[in-house]
Design an enzyme around this catalytic site. Structure first.
Site, short mmCIF file in Angstrom:
data_model
loop_
_atom_site.label_atom_id
_atom_site.label_comp_id
_atom_site.label_asym_id
_atom_site.label_seq_id
_atom_site.Cartn_x
_atom_site.Cartn_y
_atom_site.Cartn_z
N ASN A 261 33.81 -12.88 -13.83
CA ASN A 261 33.64 -11.90 -14.89
C ASN A 261 34.98 -11.46 -15.45
OD1 ASN A 261 30.80 -11.60 -15.05
ND2 ASN A 261 30.78 -10.35 -13.20
N GLY B 48 29.02 -20.36 -6.79
CA GLY B 48 29.74 -21.52 -6.28
C GLY B 48 28.87 -22.49 -5.53
N GLY C 271 34.58 -20.86 -2.90
CA GLY C 271 33.51 -19.87 -2.81
C GLY C 271 32.15 -20.53 -2.76
N LYS D 58 29.43 -9.69 -22.99
CA LYS D 58 29.03 -9.62 -21.59
C LYS D 58 29.75 -8.48 -20.88
CE LYS D 58 28.29 -12.22 -17.37
NZ LYS D 58 28.49 -13.47 -16.60
N GLU E 144 34.05 -4.92 -8.06
CA GLU E 144 34.68 -5.69 -9.12
C GLU E 144 35.13 -4.79 -10.27
OE1 GLU E 144 33.72 -10.15 -10.83
OE2 GLU E 144 32.08 -8.72 -10.68
N ASN F 101 28.35 -5.29 -18.67
CA ASN F 101 28.80 -5.10 -17.30
C ASN F 101 29.39 -3.72 -17.04
OD1 ASN F 101 28.06 -7.51 -16.06
ND2 ASN F 101 29.90 -8.58 -16.70
N SER G 69 25.31 -6.84 -9.38
CA SER G 69 26.20 -7.35 -8.34
C SER G 69 27.00 -6.22 -7.70
CB SER G 69 27.13 -8.42 -8.91
OG SER G 69 27.94 -7.89 -9.94
N GLY H 205 29.17 -18.69 -2.55
CA GLY H 205 28.12 -17.73 -2.84
C GLY H 205 27.10 -18.34 -3.78
#
Length: 304
Positions: free
Chosen positions: A105, A20, A15, A184, A266, A188, A254, A17
């Site tokens: 995540n 990464g 990855g 976290k 996600e 999220n 995101s 992005g």
């Protein structure tokens, strides 16, 4: 996986992005290891804006898993919903001595890659740094916390910290790792779903009716976290609610940006993790379950 700070190792980053790309660029620039990136398009060089300097690095990028072979470390930096798509890379890159740093995540990192990694060890990683992909060949990394990543308090985690020596990525071993994961996750399951479903930035969290909803989401998740042994304070739901209300009103999330771009969401790694853990412990999660149904429906209508 055993490592010393001085040993040269083979590292693959799946990855390119923001997360990464920043990791691959920082490791390549440090020059201590042999780094390859695994992506969809070839790339010869990349500009990396690190916290204290901007550099241009030559990149070795593979676009076909058939060209890959087992490495010492795999950094899996795709979003959790794209893990299936990374499966061919994981199969090609993982051997019996490989460790996969799962920089995604959620809370179920090891389970997520188990069917692809061929018995390779999974190291869950909590990512705090901001990685932004500005162009295909340009990424930016910014510190937003005292640590850029948090890791379990294990020898494997120390080996990963040694791997990152010479880069600006600041990693810590956290004895309270499970608590950090859930802290976290609670953020999220509020910020991401609400902004994605309303197609509004984080200012929408200031609405009283939305706060009623997010309080219910957080109270359910806090009960699940307690059953999971996260060791969070009894005030965690209220604390998290107060925290998200301090976030910039014009900030997105995101999932918000994925929804606008027509990409899959996600949902399973975030809200889905709460619902699944609640089911394991017999704890009802009706509000998160309703949110998950809406997110799944929205995501199913998206592209890839």
């Amino acid at each position: 996986m055993t490592s010393t700070a001085s040993s040269r190792q083979r590292v693959a980053v799946i990855g390119l992005g923001g997360i990464g790309g920043a990791a691959a660029g920082a490791l390549t620039h440090a020059g201590r290891h042999d780094v390859i990136a695994c992506g969809r398009r070839p790339l010869e060089r990349m500009r990396v804006d690190l916290p204290d300097e901007s550099v241009e690095v030559a990149m070795t990028v593979l676009t076909d898993p058939a060209d890959a072979s087992p490495v010492d470390w795999v950094l899996l930096t795709t979003k959790a919903q794209d893990t299936d798509g990374a499966g061919a890379w994981l199969r090609a890159l993982c051997g019996p001595d490989t460790t996969v740093a799962v920089m995604q995540n959620g809370i179920d990192h090891a389970e997520r890659i188990a069917s692809y990694a061929g018995g390779a060890e999974a190291l869950p990683v909590i990512v705090y740094y901001n990685g932004e992909r500005i162009a295909d060949d340009h990424v930016r990394m910014r510190h937003i916390s005292d640590a850029d990543i948090a890791l379990p308090d294990t020898d494997t985690a120390q080996a990963f910290i040694d791997l990152l020596e010479g880069t600006p990525i600041q990693a810590v071993r956290a004895p309270d790792f499970t608590a950090r994961q859930w802290q976290k996750l609670l953020i999220n399951i509020v910020v991401n779903p609400v902004t994605a479903l309303t197609r509004q930035r984080q200012g929408v969290l200031q609405r009283e009716d939305i706060q009623t909803l997010t309080t219910a989401l957080l109270e359910e998740a806090a009960a699940v976290a307690e059953a999971e042994g996260a060791g969070l304070p009894a005030s965690v739901a209220a604390d998290t609610q107060r925290l998200v209300l301090t976030f910039p009103h014009d900030a997105g999330s995101s999932m918000y940006f994925d929804a606008l771009a027509g990409r899959r969401l996600e949902a399973e790694a975030l809200t889905g993790a709460v619902v699944r853990a609640g089911a394991r412990h017999g704890i009802p999660t009706p509000m998160n379950g309703a949110m998950l149904a809406l997110l799944r429906a929205l995501s199913d209508g998206m592209g890839t």
